[in-house]
Enzyme design. Structure first.
Site, PDB file in Angstrom:
ATOM      1  N   SER A 175      10.141 -16.333  53.160  1.00 20.73           N
ATOM      2  CA  SER A 175      10.211 -15.155  54.013  1.00 20.73           C
ATOM      3  C   SER A 175      11.054 -14.049  53.362  1.00 20.73           C
ATOM      4  CB  SER A 175      10.750 -15.548  55.390  1.00 20.73           C
ATOM      5  OG  SER A 175      10.540 -14.532  56.342  1.00 20.73           O
ATOM      6  N   ASP A 367      -0.063 -18.245  58.050  1.00 16.65           N
ATOM      7  CA  ASP A 367       0.972 -17.245  58.324  1.00 16.65           C
ATOM      8  C   ASP A 367       0.355 -15.855  58.335  1.00 16.65           C
ATOM      9  OD1 ASP A 367       3.373 -15.886  58.636  1.00 16.65           O
ATOM     10  OD2 ASP A 367       3.838 -15.933  56.500  1.00 16.65           O
ATOM     11  N   HIS A 427       4.076 -20.268  58.110  1.00 16.61           N
ATOM     12  CA  HIS A 427       5.090 -19.461  57.428  1.00 16.61           C
ATOM     13  C   HIS A 427       6.132 -20.353  56.759  1.00 16.61           C
ATOM     14  CE1 HIS A 427       7.544 -15.816  56.928  1.00 16.61           C
ATOM     15  NE2 HIS A 427       8.577 -16.466  57.418  1.00 16.61           N
TER      16      HIS A 427
END
Length: 510
Positions: A175, A367, A427
């Protein structure tokens, strides 16, 4: 001869003295009794603060798991979660650490654990994140300060753990760590602090523009939006306004309000019940309630937060209880400070680093927020090691032996850069696809992508192809034969007290 013997004695004494000194230094960080630790965990942990308030505006928290495999004792892996301002204990207890917490507040060993691949270091950073704390209420957060603070922390860490100084170091995360990792790696190289073996970034927030550019295309590709529909046309208009805002600010840093509105439109409208339900932006296979849209995910977070906020857990991890009173996953103040400073693309740093450091960019395909299309767009435009992009090189599938006849993911690798996709992963790839992630990262650590199975390989004990089903079909037949033959022996020879004569029939009472 005597002088040589004396030299050996003195050297031996020095080694013993240094070892004892290291033990005393390490003693204050040793995790001696972690609550509900799995009984079959055989590793060793160190955690705490390095007491650097004289150098920093606070103190960073670390948690290190020593490698449980002797062959990897000189490989170390730094893991960072994103946010900005989200704790790396997400990684330690939900992703790549040796165990995971369940809803009964007990820990189970994690099959996807990375402490079988090297020493694992988790750091809560920037200041104010997780168990780390800031002394300044109005603290500053940006990539330059973050990387400098981390390098100061890391120098002290290597002083406290000198046995880690000559390790081969990998930096991994996900991320917003797509910002952290390149900046930290560049700073560590600048200071020549460690031998960098590689960088691995999962679903990274690397170039903000590439994410916003691909949101609508991702939804169309996944069949969630029909481009020609009224909704598709409305989102296209909102998307165009976002891109226009980027054109005006040039570098991609500054006011992103139009793009945030575009994202807000998607989360509100791409739903069967707009305003009530929405997609989970971190895993499109899951539904969420509006306006959380995945912000309450992973669902382990509720009991993880409760556990890490207990005094027992914090004491065991040597947390400074005078400064830290509980644990929260993400600190909004850190995120707001980053937003004020503006966030630029870290792709130029990646381009510079990959000339000497292997880099893996991996993406969970489910994601939405940091989707794989943005990664593909990034690599197509990236120039590294004498060429642009992957030069029409095709992606190769990889499989997990015995799991499925379908690919677990795909990868393409060239000139020190590897791009990988993991099928149906979120994710947080290690969270929901730990085995696929461990298979991929092992190949990366060993610089051996050729070891990834490129064709389906069922479990060895089941054969392959149709033989697997033949074996499975024979099992019940074989068991039936064994049972019938056993009954025959028992009745024929009176084995185990089951002869025909043992019991007389009992007549029913009238």
């Amino acid at each position: 001869m005597i002088s040589k013997l004396l030299k050996i004695v003195l050297l031996t004494a020095g080694v013993i003295g240094n070892t004892l000194a290291d033990s005393r230094i390490h003693e204050q960080y040793l995790v001696k009794a972690f609550p509900n630790e799995p009984v079959d965990y055989e590793g060793r942990m160190h955690a705490g603060h390095l007491n650097q308030t004289d150098q920093l505006d606070g103190d960073l928290f670390f948690w290190m798991f020593e490698s449980v495999k002797p062959e990897y004792e000189h490989r170390s892996i730094l893991w960072l979660n994103g946010g900005p301002g989200c704790s790396s204990e997400d990684g330690s207890l939900m992703e790549v650490g040796p165990f995971r917490l369940d809803d009964n507040n007990t820990f189970q060993l994690n099959p996807g654990r990375w402490d079988e691949l090297g020493n694992l270091l988790f750091v809560d950073q920037p200041l104010g994140t997780g168990y780390s704390y800031s002394l300044a209420k109005d603290f500053q957060s940006n990539n330059e300060k973050m990387a400098n603070d981390f390098s100061i922390f890391f120098e002290k860490f290597l002083e406290e753990f000198p046995e880690r100084a000559n390790d081969e170091w990998f930096i991994a995360g996900e991320s917003f760590a797509g910002q952290y990792i390149p900046h930290i790696a560049a700073k560590l190289k600048e200071k020549n602090l460690v031998n960098l073996g590689g960088l691995a970034i999962g679903n990274g927030w690397i170039n903000p523009l590439s994410h916003y550019e691909t949101y609508l295309n991702y939804l169309v590709e996944k069949g969630m939006v029909d481009f020609e529909s009224e909704l598709g046309q409305y989102l296209h208009h909102s998307w165009a306004e976002c891109l226009l805002a980027f054109d005006k600010i040039g570098s991609g840093s500054g006011d992103l309000s139009k793009c945030e509105s575009f994202l807000g439109d998607i989360l509100y409208m791409v739903s069967k019940e707009p305003g009530k339900a929405c997609m989970n932006m971190y895993d499109i296979s899951l539904e969420s309630t509006y306006p959380t849209c995945g912000m309450d995910w992973p669902y382990d977070l509720s009991y993880l937060t409760e556990f890490l906020s207990t005094r027992e857990a914090m004491t065991s991890l040597n947390v400074n209880l005078e400064k830290v009173h509980d644990w929260e996953e993400c600190n909004d103040d850190v995120a707001l400070q980053y937003a004020r400073e503006g966030i630029e693309s870290s792709s130029k740093l990646i381009q510079d680093l990959v000339s000497t450091v292997p880099i893996l960019l991996f993406y969970g395909e489910n994601d939405f927020l940091c989707n794989y299309l943005s990664g593909e767009k990034l690599t197509r435009s990236l120039e590294w090691n004498g060429a642009v992009g992957f030069q029409n090189q095709s992606a190769q599938p990889f499989y997990l032996p015995g799991y499925s006849d379908q690919p677990s993911g795909s990868y393409v690798s060239s000139r020190n850069l590897t791009f990988a996709r993991i099928v149906e992963a979120s994710h947080m790839v290690p969270y929901d696809h730990p085995n696929e992630m461990k298979t991929l990262i092992t190949a990366f650590f060993n610089n051996d992508f050729a070891s990834l199975p490129s064709v389906p390989k069922p479990s060895p004990d089941l054969g392959n192809g149709n033989y697997k089903w033949l074996y499975l079909g024979l099992i019940p037949v074989a068991l039936t034969i064994i049972i019938l033959f056993s009954i025959y022996l028992c009745r024929r020879f009176g084995l185990f007290g089951l002869s025909k004569q043992r019991y007389q029939p009992i007549s029913p009472t009238p």
